[in-house]
Design a protein around this motif. Sequence first.
Motif, PDB file in Angstrom:
ATOM      1  N   ASP A 122       0.848  -1.183   0.000  1.00  0.00           N
ATOM      2  CA  ASP A 122       0.000   0.000   0.000  1.00  0.00           C
ATOM      3  C   ASP A 122       0.890   1.242   0.000  1.00  0.00           C
ATOM      4  N   PRO A 123       0.934   1.978  -1.098  1.00  0.00           N
ATOM      5  CA  PRO A 123       1.825   3.148  -1.163  1.00  0.00           C
ATOM      6  C   PRO A 123       1.496   4.220  -0.121  1.00  0.00           C
ATOM      7  N   ARG A 124       0.252   4.216   0.368  1.00  0.00           N
ATOM      8  CA  ARG A 124      -0.128   5.214   1.388  1.00  0.00           C
ATOM      9  C   ARG A 124       0.576   4.966   2.709  1.00  0.00           C
ATOM     10  N   LEU A 125       1.070   3.743   2.906  1.00  0.00           N
ATOM     11  CA  LEU A 125       1.731   3.396   4.167  1.00  0.00           C
ATOM     12  C   LEU A 125       3.242   3.618   4.140  1.00  0.00           C
ATOM     13  N   ASN A 126       3.790   3.846   2.960  1.00  0.00           N
ATOM     14  CA  ASN A 126       5.250   3.834   2.815  1.00  0.00           C
ATOM     15  C   ASN A 126       5.968   4.773   3.779  1.00  0.00           C
ATOM     16  N   MET A 127       5.539   6.028   3.833  1.00  0.00           N
ATOM     17  CA  MET A 127       6.224   7.001   4.690  1.00  0.00           C
ATOM     18  C   MET A 127       6.105   6.620   6.160  1.00  0.00           C
ATOM     19  N   ASP A 128       4.939   6.147   6.557  1.00  0.00           N
ATOM     20  CA  ASP A 128       4.744   5.754   7.956  1.00  0.00           C
ATOM     21  C   ASP A 128       5.547   4.507   8.304  1.00  0.00           C
ATOM     22  N   LEU A 129       5.694   3.596   7.348  1.00  0.00           N
ATOM     23  CA  LEU A 129       6.506   2.400   7.600  1.00  0.00           C
ATOM     24  C   LEU A 129       7.974   2.757   7.762  1.00  0.00           C
ATOM     25  N   MET A 130       8.431   3.704   6.980  1.00  0.00           N
ATOM     26  CA  MET A 130       9.815   4.152   7.123  1.00  0.00           C
ATOM     27  C   MET A 130      10.022   4.829   8.483  1.00  0.00           C
ATOM     28  N   ARG A 131       9.010   5.548   8.920  1.00  0.00           N
ATOM     29  CA  ARG A 131       9.119   6.237  10.213  1.00  0.00           C
ATOM     30  C   ARG A 131       9.113   5.243  11.364  1.00  0.00           C
ATOM     31  N   ILE A 132       8.250   4.220  11.274  1.00  0.00           N
ATOM     32  CA  ILE A 132       8.207   3.240  12.359  1.00  0.00           C
ATOM     33  C   ILE A 132       9.513   2.441  12.414  1.00  0.00           C
ATOM     34  N   LEU A 133      10.115   2.167  11.259  1.00  0.00           N
ATOM     35  CA  LEU A 133      11.389   1.453  11.223  1.00  0.00           C
ATOM     36  C   LEU A 133      12.503   2.324  11.799  1.00  0.00           C
ATOM     37  N   ARG A 134      12.545   3.572  11.394  1.00  0.00           N
ATOM     38  CA  ARG A 134      13.579   4.485  11.905  1.00  0.00           C
ATOM     39  C   ARG A 134      13.477   4.627  13.420  1.00  0.00           C
ATOM     40  N   ASN A 135      12.237   4.810  13.929  1.00  0.00           N
ATOM     41  CA  ASN A 135      12.062   4.991  15.366  1.00  0.00           C
ATOM     42  C   ASN A 135      12.449   3.743  16.146  1.00  0.00           C
ATOM     43  N   PHE A 136      12.168   2.570  15.568  1.00  0.00           N
ATOM     44  CA  PHE A 136      12.549   1.324  16.226  1.00  0.00           C
ATOM     45  C   PHE A 136      14.070   1.197  16.301  1.00  0.00           C
ATOM     46  N   LEU A 137      14.731   1.488  15.198  1.00  0.00           N
ATOM     47  CA  LEU A 137      16.198   1.390  15.171  1.00  0.00           C
ATOM     48  C   LEU A 137      16.830   2.388  16.128  1.00  0.00           C
ATOM     49  N   ASN A 138      16.194   3.546  16.288  1.00  0.00           N
ATOM     50  CA  ASN A 138      16.728   4.562  17.205  1.00  0.00           C
ATOM     51  C   ASN A 138      16.643   4.134  18.666  1.00  0.00           C
ATOM     52  N   LEU A 139      15.832   3.130  18.964  1.00  0.00           N
ATOM     53  CA  LEU A 139      15.749   2.620  20.332  1.00  0.00           C
ATOM     54  C   LEU A 139      16.988   1.811  20.718  1.00  0.00           C
ATOM     55  N   ASN A 140      17.767   1.411  19.698  1.00  0.00           N
ATOM     56  CA  ASN A 140      19.019   0.673  19.923  1.00  0.00           C
ATOM     57  C   ASN A 140      18.810  -0.595  20.758  1.00  0.00           C
ATOM     58  N   LEU A 141      17.760  -1.320  20.429  1.00  0.00           N
ATOM     59  CA  LEU A 141      17.495  -2.561  21.148  1.00  0.00           C
ATOM     60  C   LEU A 141      18.377  -3.698  20.667  1.00  0.00           C
ATOM     61  N   LEU A 142      18.830  -3.630  19.415  1.00  0.00           N
ATOM     62  CA  LEU A 142      19.691  -4.664  18.858  1.00  0.00           C
ATOM     63  C   LEU A 142      20.364  -4.123  17.614  1.00  0.00           C
ATOM     64  N   ASP A 143      21.220  -4.927  17.028  1.00  0.00           N
ATOM     65  CA  ASP A 143      21.978  -4.508  15.858  1.00  0.00           C
ATOM     66  C   ASP A 143      21.036  -4.211  14.686  1.00  0.00           C
ATOM     67  N   SER A 144      21.163  -3.012  14.129  1.00  0.00           N
ATOM     68  CA  SER A 144      20.269  -2.591  13.049  1.00  0.00           C
ATOM     69  C   SER A 144      20.381  -3.486  11.827  1.00  0.00           C
ATOM     70  N   ASN A 145      21.562  -3.946  11.505  1.00  0.00           N
ATOM     71  CA  ASN A 145      21.753  -4.768  10.311  1.00  0.00           C
ATOM     72  C   ASN A 145      20.990  -6.090  10.406  1.00  0.00           C
ATOM     73  N   LEU A 146      20.890  -6.624  11.625  1.00  0.00           N
ATOM     74  CA  LEU A 146      20.148  -7.864  11.799  1.00  0.00           C
ATOM     75  C   LEU A 146      18.676  -7.688  11.460  1.00  0.00           C
ATOM     76  N   VAL A 147      18.139  -6.525  11.805  1.00  0.00           N
ATOM     77  CA  VAL A 147      16.736  -6.229  11.492  1.00  0.00           C
ATOM     78  C   VAL A 147      16.572  -6.013   9.994  1.00  0.00           C
ATOM     79  N   LEU A 148      17.434  -5.185   9.417  1.00  0.00           N
ATOM     80  CA  LEU A 148      17.304  -4.837   8.005  1.00  0.00           C
ATOM     81  C   LEU A 148      17.465  -6.045   7.089  1.00  0.00           C
ATOM     82  N   ASP A 149      18.326  -6.974   7.491  1.00  0.00           N
ATOM     83  CA  ASP A 149      18.544  -8.158   6.661  1.00  0.00           C
ATOM     84  C   ASP A 149      17.309  -9.058   6.576  1.00  0.00           C
ATOM     85  N   ARG A 150      16.456  -8.975   7.559  1.00  0.00           N
ATOM     86  CA  ARG A 150      15.281  -9.874   7.607  1.00  0.00           C
ATOM     87  C   ARG A 150      14.011  -9.225   7.066  1.00  0.00           C
ATOM     88  N   LEU A 151      14.098  -7.961   6.696  1.00  0.00           N
ATOM     89  CA  LEU A 151      12.901  -7.290   6.156  1.00  0.00           C
ATOM     90  C   LEU A 151      12.667  -7.711   4.706  1.00  0.00           C
TER      91      LEU A 151
END
Length: 358
Positions: free
Chosen positions: A325-354
């Motif tokens: 859904d193209p209407r979700l794209n910007m919000d999905l990028m924001r939710i991903l960025r905010n999650f990575l900013n929490l520094n809960l785990l290695d960002s590359n591990l998350v990105l590799d599985r998306l």
Amino acid sequence: MSSQPVPPSENSLIREKVRGYAQEQRKEGRTEAKDSLRIGLGQIKEEFAAQDNLSEKDVHGLATRIKRRKHATSEDLFRLALAFLQGVENINAFAAIPGALQVLVKELTGSDTQRQIDAAECLCNLSLGEAHVAEKISSLVGSYMVTYLDGKDGRLKRSCLWTLANILATSDKAAQQLLQMQIVPKLWKLYTGEGASNGFQEDAGICLYLISKNAAHHVNAEDREYIAHHIFSIRPEDPGSEYLMYIIHQLEIVELHSGLGTHQAECLVNFFIASLDSQADSLAVSYGVRVVANLMAINNPSLIGVLADDNIFVSALNKLFALRDPRLNMDLMRILRNFLNLNLLDSNLVLDRLQVYA
């Protein structure tokens, strides 16, 4: 973050939902209460449904008669209710008679329970009129209808909810008046378990949706804090559940962080995850993404509950990407960025599985 306007497609989704709900209620009404029929957001007696159309002259005569008598019989109320459904010109004709509306108010606030119900159903149909009519009703009878939301009579309560919904959908001025009458806490109680067991959850949700859509700027800090303190566990299959994330987002409950605790945030996150399977491509999802992104922006990992688990987060995000859904794209990028900013785990591990679909 300020409230965002509702895209036309989402407005259409809500209108279709409300229209479908009204049709279902009409079917149920004929089964459960054979003496009443819901049309749109109004009720009339079936025995009058077959009458010829009532003209403005008929309405003028009825209004003049009840004004002179300072009393309206059940038949008067039923005939007026029918007339109001037949056209806005009949509503305007009644509203133009000074003192006529006050008679309906008198019957609504009297001691005869049946007459109260008849008056409420008549006012419900009257509220289908234009803004100036909604404002008159709100000014004269709004406080009573809000008070009756605490009452025990289900039919009276439902007619009040439908009337309030009409007013909230029609006039900003009238909505502002209602919001000064403690309507938000009362509606929220009905939207939670208190109303669910009695079948009022959907109607209360529609009213709260209309407040969030049309009058969010009039909702005070105390009402927002009340909602934040009383966010409840809800399932996607519950009546009115699709309005929850829209209401939370438009009233900026998360952004203002007023009284929002770990338990309340957990309820929102759990509902969001559950809605990905049962309400894909819905308001619950599109606004749920925004609400969860705002939760993560607070930078408090305890507020995101099970989403702190990278397996659950990645699974949820992949389901969203799979919607394409193209209407979700910007919000999905924001939710991903905010999650990575929490520094809960290695960002590359998350990105590799998306699994991002082009």
